[in-house]
Write a protein that holds these residues in place. Structure first.
Motif, PDB file in Angstrom:
ATOM      1  N   ILE A  48      39.792  41.283  40.619  1.00  0.00           N
ATOM      2  CA  ILE A  48      38.427  41.699  40.345  1.00  0.00           C
ATOM      3  C   ILE A  48      37.575  40.456  40.123  1.00  0.00           C
ATOM      4  O   ILE A  48      37.769  39.727  39.146  1.00  0.00           O
ATOM      5  N   GLY A  49      36.665  40.186  41.057  1.00  0.00           N
ATOM      6  CA  GLY A  49      35.820  39.005  40.978  1.00  0.00           C
ATOM      7  C   GLY A  49      36.329  37.894  41.874  1.00  0.00           C
ATOM      8  O   GLY A  49      36.980  36.957  41.407  1.00  0.00           O
ATOM      9  N   THR A  50      36.031  37.989  43.159  1.00  0.00           N
ATOM     10  CA  THR A  50      36.484  36.959  44.104  1.00  0.00           C
ATOM     11  C   THR A  50      35.872  35.612  43.778  1.00  0.00           C
ATOM     12  O   THR A  50      36.545  34.569  43.870  1.00  0.00           O
ATOM     13  N   GLY A  51      34.584  35.622  43.407  1.00  0.00           N
ATOM     14  CA  GLY A  51      33.899  34.368  43.099  1.00  0.00           C
ATOM     15  C   GLY A  51      33.921  33.427  44.284  1.00  0.00           C
ATOM     16  O   GLY A  51      33.613  33.800  45.418  1.00  0.00           O
ATOM     17  N   CYS A  52      34.343  32.205  44.049  1.00  0.00           N
ATOM     18  CA  CYS A  52      34.414  31.208  45.123  1.00  0.00           C
ATOM     19  C   CYS A  52      35.674  31.357  45.963  1.00  0.00           C
ATOM     20  O   CYS A  52      35.786  30.762  47.033  1.00  0.00           O
ATOM     21  N   GLY A  53      36.658  32.118  45.470  1.00  0.00           N
ATOM     22  CA  GLY A  53      37.882  32.345  46.232  1.00  0.00           C
ATOM     23  C   GLY A  53      39.078  31.512  45.814  1.00  0.00           C
ATOM     24  O   GLY A  53      40.174  31.682  46.354  1.00  0.00           O
ATOM     25  N   TYR A  54      38.913  30.617  44.834  1.00  0.00           N
ATOM     26  CA  TYR A  54      40.039  29.754  44.456  1.00  0.00           C
ATOM     27  C   TYR A  54      41.174  30.541  43.812  1.00  0.00           C
ATOM     28  O   TYR A  54      42.339  30.408  44.209  1.00  0.00           O
ATOM     29  N   GLN A  55      40.856  31.370  42.822  1.00  0.00           N
ATOM     30  CA  GLN A  55      41.895  32.206  42.217  1.00  0.00           C
ATOM     31  C   GLN A  55      42.533  33.109  43.264  1.00  0.00           C
ATOM     32  O   GLN A  55      43.746  33.344  43.247  1.00  0.00           O
ATOM     33  N   GLN A  76      50.335  40.682  49.159  1.00  0.00           N
ATOM     34  CA  GLN A  76      49.026  41.110  49.653  1.00  0.00           C
ATOM     35  C   GLN A  76      48.039  41.114  48.500  1.00  0.00           C
ATOM     36  O   GLN A  76      48.362  41.588  47.407  1.00  0.00           O
ATOM     37  N   VAL A  77      46.848  40.584  48.735  1.00  0.00           N
ATOM     38  CA  VAL A  77      45.811  40.533  47.714  1.00  0.00           C
ATOM     39  C   VAL A  77      44.593  41.309  48.198  1.00  0.00           C
ATOM     40  O   VAL A  77      44.121  41.114  49.328  1.00  0.00           O
ATOM     41  N   TYR A  78      44.094  42.181  47.335  1.00  0.00           N
ATOM     42  CA  TYR A  78      42.858  42.925  47.575  1.00  0.00           C
ATOM     43  C   TYR A  78      41.858  42.422  46.539  1.00  0.00           C
ATOM     44  O   TYR A  78      42.079  42.578  45.339  1.00  0.00           O
ATOM     45  N   SER A  79      40.769  41.818  46.999  1.00  0.00           N
ATOM     46  CA  SER A  79      39.821  41.191  46.083  1.00  0.00           C
ATOM     47  C   SER A  79      38.444  41.828  46.232  1.00  0.00           C
ATOM     48  O   SER A  79      37.959  42.027  47.345  1.00  0.00           O
ATOM     49  N   ILE A  80      37.811  42.141  45.098  1.00  0.00           N
ATOM     50  CA  ILE A  80      36.492  42.771  45.089  1.00  0.00           C
ATOM     51  C   ILE A  80      35.488  41.820  44.448  1.00  0.00           C
ATOM     52  O   ILE A  80      35.733  41.289  43.357  1.00  0.00           O
ATOM     53  N   GLU A  81      34.371  41.610  45.137  1.00  0.00           N
ATOM     54  CA  GLU A  81      33.291  40.772  44.627  1.00  0.00           C
ATOM     55  C   GLU A  81      31.990  41.564  44.629  1.00  0.00           C
ATOM     56  O   GLU A  81      31.645  42.198  45.626  1.00  0.00           O
ATOM     57  N   ARG A  82      31.273  41.517  43.545  1.00  0.00           N
ATOM     58  CA  ARG A  82      30.014  42.255  43.414  1.00  0.00           C
ATOM     59  C   ARG A  82      28.891  41.640  44.240  1.00  0.00           C
ATOM     60  O   ARG A  82      28.002  42.337  44.744  1.00  0.00           O
ATOM     61  N   LEU A  83      28.918  40.324  44.408  1.00  0.00           N
ATOM     62  CA  LEU A  83      27.828  39.594  45.048  1.00  0.00           C
ATOM     63  C   LEU A  83      28.192  39.242  46.486  1.00  0.00           C
ATOM     64  O   LEU A  83      29.138  38.474  46.732  1.00  0.00           O
ATOM     65  N   ALA A  84      27.451  39.786  47.428  1.00  0.00           N
ATOM     66  CA  ALA A  84      27.791  39.646  48.845  1.00  0.00           C
ATOM     67  C   ALA A  84      27.795  38.191  49.313  1.00  0.00           C
ATOM     68  O   ALA A  84      28.639  37.790  50.118  1.00  0.00           O
ATOM     69  N   ARG A  90      31.031  36.352  51.101  1.00  0.00           N
ATOM     70  CA  ARG A  90      31.008  35.764  52.445  1.00  0.00           C
ATOM     71  C   ARG A  90      31.476  34.311  52.419  1.00  0.00           C
ATOM     72  O   ARG A  90      32.271  33.889  53.272  1.00  0.00           O
ATOM     73  N   ARG A  91      30.983  33.566  51.448  1.00  0.00           N
ATOM     74  CA  ARG A  91      31.361  32.154  51.360  1.00  0.00           C
ATOM     75  C   ARG A  91      32.854  32.008  51.060  1.00  0.00           C
ATOM     76  O   ARG A  91      33.541  31.184  51.663  1.00  0.00           O
ATOM     77  N   ALA A  92      33.352  32.814  50.133  1.00  0.00           N
ATOM     78  CA  ALA A  92      34.778  32.751  49.791  1.00  0.00           C
ATOM     79  C   ALA A  92      35.643  33.090  50.999  1.00  0.00           C
ATOM     80  O   ALA A  92      36.633  32.408  51.282  1.00  0.00           O
ATOM     81  N   ARG A  93      35.275  34.132  51.720  1.00  0.00           N
ATOM     82  CA  ARG A  93      36.049  34.542  52.888  1.00  0.00           C
ATOM     83  C   ARG A  93      36.094  33.441  53.932  1.00  0.00           C
ATOM     84  O   ARG A  93      37.137  33.192  54.552  1.00  0.00           O
ATOM     85  N   LYS A  94      34.978  32.744  54.115  1.00  0.00           N
ATOM     86  CA  LYS A  94      34.925  31.648  55.082  1.00  0.00           C
ATOM     87  C   LYS A  94      35.883  30.526  54.696  1.00  0.00           C
ATOM     88  O   LYS A  94      36.621  30.000  55.534  1.00  0.00           O
ATOM     89  N   ILE A  95      35.894  30.160  53.404  1.00  0.00           N
ATOM     90  CA  ILE A  95      36.787  29.097  52.941  1.00  0.00           C
ATOM     91  C   ILE A  95      38.242  29.539  53.053  1.00  0.00           C
ATOM     92  O   ILE A  95      39.110  28.781  53.519  1.00  0.00           O
ATOM     93  N   LEU A  96      38.532  30.752  52.638  1.00  0.00           N
ATOM     94  CA  LEU A  96      39.906  31.260  52.695  1.00  0.00           C
ATOM     95  C   LEU A  96      40.405  31.332  54.131  1.00  0.00           C
ATOM     96  O   LEU A  96      41.562  30.986  54.417  1.00  0.00           O
TER      97      LEU A  96
END
Length: 216
Positions: free
Chosen positions: A84-91, A101-109, A113-119
């Motif tokens: 809960i809370g993807t944030g920047c994607g580091y965690q 398998q990880v399912y991550s939810i982020e409130r702020l689009a 998007r930025r986290a997904r790009k880095i990951l």
């Protein structure tokens, strides 16, 4: 800056020296390039043991807190994890390196998007990022072997307890906005839970229907 050396020092001085013992976790945190998850102007601070801003009034947690929460989740290689809370994607990246398998939810689009790009650039494939109200969990994918919440909740949302598998672990900061207690809750049976207080901490608020209001 030699980031490989910085990562090794981070793990040795800020994580292992403070009691984190899981060898796989220590190895993962020595490998993942944390500096890529922050703005270029802050990359030389990425391996220091404090939180950094990532925009939208959110932060990347200090390395030690990432390690504490991950170790507390007691992850196994085939676990299905809800973050809960993807944030920047580091965690997210740390969890994905240790679980199935990880399912991550982020409130702020924008953050999602930025986290997904880095990951994606790092080759993290065993994860899904969704924009939505994380306080409701992800019922379509439940149950989960572990749930890791990276924001402070006023109380434990009922959805998390319901979406834990029996034997599953919920790691969540709970309390008022100025300080919380990091808790680990293990589901022992359909209506039986074991709760343990781990340490005092301070996270950004968990915003949503079962959390704080956006105006807080």
């Amino acid at each position: 800056m030699d980031y490989a050396i910085a990562r090794r020092r981070m793990v040795e001085q800020h994580i292992a020296a403070r009691g984190i013992r899981d060898p796989q976790l220590l190895q993962v945190m020595q490998q993942i390039p944390r500096h890529l998850f922050v703005e270029p102007a802050l990359q030389n601070q990425a391996y220091s043991d404090y939180a950094l801003p990532i925009g939208e009034k959110q932060t990347i947690s200090q390395p030690y807190m990432v390690a504490v929460m991950t170790e507390a989740a007691l992850l196994q290689p085939d676990d299905r994890v809800l973050e809960i809370g993807t944030g920047c994607g580091y965690q997210t990246a740390v969890l994905a390196a240790l679980a199935g398998q990880v399912y991550s939810i982020e409130r702020l689009a924008g953050l999602a998007r930025r986290a997904r790009k880095i990951l994606d650039s790092l080759g993290c494939r065993n994860l899904v990022v969704q924009v939505g109200d994380g306080t409701l969990g992800w019922p379509d994918q439940a149950p989960f072997d572990a749930i890791v919440v990276t924001a402070g909740a006023p109380e434990v949302p009922q959805a998390y307890l319901e979406q834990l598998a029996v034997g599953g672990r919920l790691v969540i900061p709970v309390g008022p906005q100025d300080t919380q207690i990091l808790k680990r809750i293990i589901r022992l049976g359909p209506d039986q839970f074991d709760e343990e207080a781990l340490l005092s901490c301070r996270f950004v608020p968990l915003v949503g229907q079962a959390g704080w209001s956006p105006s807080c």
